[in-house]
Design a protein around this motif. Structure first.
Motif: not given
Length: 587
Positions: A520-525, A527-530
């Motif tokens: 979840l943290v990886h996916t959220l990071d 999505a925020m980066t993109q």
């Protein structure tokens, strides 16, 4: 006539009788038309020029036919220049009895006076050139003079109606005329007198049911009866024109409108008297609900021009024998305020979700906000009406239901920004501008827009605490307290906590939970980066700002969930949250 060039070319060869035959045919053929594409400017000018050159020799009936024909032409903006010359405007002003040097206060040829007034009204509405001409020629002065000299006498209903319509149009379009009518001719006083005369002539004494007094005895005393005023359609139409004119005359009063400190005692007295008259007018009955609502709409529009110090005049001492206890509060009769609140309820029901909602609701919302901010008695009464103590209502969302609280809460998320803001502000004022209390009645989700606009998303505080009385209006019902204590109230939705489903992670091992958290943290990071999502966090001043990283977002959530634990680790310079609270207090 209308389609043949020969008809326009032979005007000067026709006798008066032959000419009138052609005019009558033209009128009958075009009586229901509002545009005349077959008549270019040249033909219109020829027709109008010939008509006014012959007008002096015609009798009353022939003149009436010609004026009706002119009125048809004034409906069409195309080719209107044919009707804006002094050769047309001066005869119309004379026929209407409104020459500045010779005002006809007792017109004999009523039908032609009215037709001339109709032509003038259309032309004033349509043409800036005509507005300027009649402003200079003193039409507004003549109308005011006729009003003044016929206040105590009977003037034909049609004449007085179109006099007032023209005065409304001229005062709407020219600030100098507004000032002249208001100050030189004391127009406010005469318009007040007309309203009082209409109400007095339509009032009917209603004796108490258990009274044996005769009608003569009733008329000699106000102790035994109330006055029921029922207005006709014609009365309401005329009163609406007066109210619109009064709106124009009061819209730009210097240093008066919405001011707490009124400088001119004379103006203050006039406006207080006006509000008192409007209170009585609010209590009048109409021939039907539609007409009554139309009258009240214009009364409310005019009240929005009044200074805050005048709203006390909407209240009157309560009568102990009054059967309708719902209209009493703090020893005051609140019937006028009750009517305004019910008007708001009716308007929301009628226009909710339509394109007309903004125009229909903004004036009454604005008026209620002004009254509640300036008058404690009115605010407390409105709060009882709109935000009574909560009970079983918290089992549903604040937006569910048909009570006025539900309707106003729904409008807090209206796409129209003005409607959304004024609806929220009214509820906020009724809550004495307490953030906690507003959230209690509407839910944080509905109130977030207002709180953001007012910069109140941070630590909650009362922005205008000194403006309101210190006594508490809180009186939660036993049902509310029982529901709150048993289930808890969700501050976001404003209703009881909905039973949650079973935990989907039940039975998972700690290792699996950690793996899912990492995903979840990886996916959220990512999505925020993109830039696919942009989570928000609060800065120290309570304003939302984009989170720069997942770590910052996580810390903000922990602070929201466990503020006391994190505050303990802050530097010793900040004792508790005192530093933050002080920073957020209004300057």
């Amino acid at each position: 006539m209308a389609s043949s060039d020969d008809d326009f070319n032979k005007f000067d060869t026709l006798s008066d009788d032959e000419y009138l035959v052609l005019i009558e045919k033209f009128y009958e053929k075009n009586a229901n038309n509002f545009a005349f594409p077959h008549l270019d400017l040249e033909k219109k000018q020829r027709l109008v020029t010939e008509l006014f050159s012959r007008l002096r020799s015609f009798n009353s009936n022939a003149t009436h036919l010609c004026l009706k024909t002119v009125r048809l032409l004034t409906r069409d903006r195309e080719g209107l220049d044919a009707l804006t010359g002094s050769s047309v405007l001066e005869p119309l002003q004379k026929l209407a009895g409104l020459e500045c040097t010779k005002v006809d206060v007792n017109p004999v040829d009523v039908q032609n006076v009215i037709e001339a007034q109709k032509c003038m009204s259309n032309l004033i509405y349509m043409s800036p050139a005509v507005q300027k001409f009649y402003s200079v020629s003193g039409v507004a002065d003549a109308i005011t003079q006729r009003i003044k000299e016929t206040t105590a006498t009977k003037l034909d209903d049609g004449i007085r109606f179109f006099d007032m319509r023209m005065l409304f149009l001229l005062t709407a379009l020219n600030a100098d005329i507004r000032q002249r009518v208001r100050e030189k001719f004391h127009g406010l006083s005469y318009l007040f007198e007309i309203i009082n005369q209409i109400m007095s002539s339509r009032s009917e004494p209603v004796a108490a049911a258990d009274s044996d007094v005769t009608r003569e005895e009733i008329l000699r005393s106000e102790i035994y009866f109330d006055k029921r005023v029922t207005l006709s359609n014609e009365d309401i139409d005329y009163l609406i024109e007066i109210l619109k004119t009064l709106y124009n005359l009061t819209v730009d009063l210097p240093n008066l409108t919405h001011s707490y400190a009124i400088q001119e005692e004379e103006e203050e007295g006039h406006l207080m008297r006006l509000v008192s008259i409007l209170r009585e007018l609010l209590l009048c009955y109409g021939p039907n609900d539609e007409k009554q609502m139309d009258l009240r709409n214009h009364i409310i529009n005019l009240l929005t021009n009044m200074p805050k110090t005048c709203f006390e005049e909407l209240l009157s001492p309560a009568v102990l024998e009054d059967e309708n206890g719902n209209d009493e509060h703090n020893g005051k009769n609140m019937e006028a305020i009750n009517i305004i609140l019910r008007f708001l309820d009716h308007r929301i029901t009628k226009t909710e979700g339509t394109k007309n909602a903004k125009d229909a609701l903004l004036p009454v919302l604005q008026l209620l906000i002004l009254m509640c901010q300036s008058n404690r008695t009115i605010r407390k009464f409105c709060r009882q009406f709109i935000l009574p103590p909560l009970g079983d209502e918290v089992l549903n969302l604040p937006t569910e239901g048909q009570k006025l609280r539900n309707k106003l809460t729904r409008m807090m998320t209206n796409p129209n920004s003005e409607l959304k803001t004024l609806s929220a502000k009214l509820l906020f004022v009724l809550c004495k501008e307490s953030v906690d209390r507003l959230i209690k009645y509407t839910g944080y989700g509905n109130a977030a827009g207002l709180l953001y606009d007012f910069g109140l998303l941070g630590p909650q505080h009362n922005t205008n605490k000194d403006q309101y009385s210190s006594d508490s209006d809180e009186s939660d019902t036993e049902n509310y307290k029982k529901i709150r204590d048993q289930y808890g109230i969700d501050p976001v939705t404003g209703r009881v906590n909905v039973k949650r489903h079973e935990d989907p992670t039940e039975g998972w091992t700690e290792e699996r939970k950690m793996v899912e958290v990492d995903k979840l943290v990886h996916t959220l990071d990512r999505a925020m980066t993109q830039g696919l999502i942009k989570p928000m966090v609060m800065d120290p001043h309570g304003n939302p700002i984009p989170a720069e990283s997942v770590l910052q977002f996580r810390e903000a959530n922990l602070l929201a969930q466990h503020p006391d634990n994190l505050r303990a680790s802050e530097s010793s310079d900040d004792e508790g949250d005192g530093g933050q609270s002080q920073a957020n207090k209004p300057k």
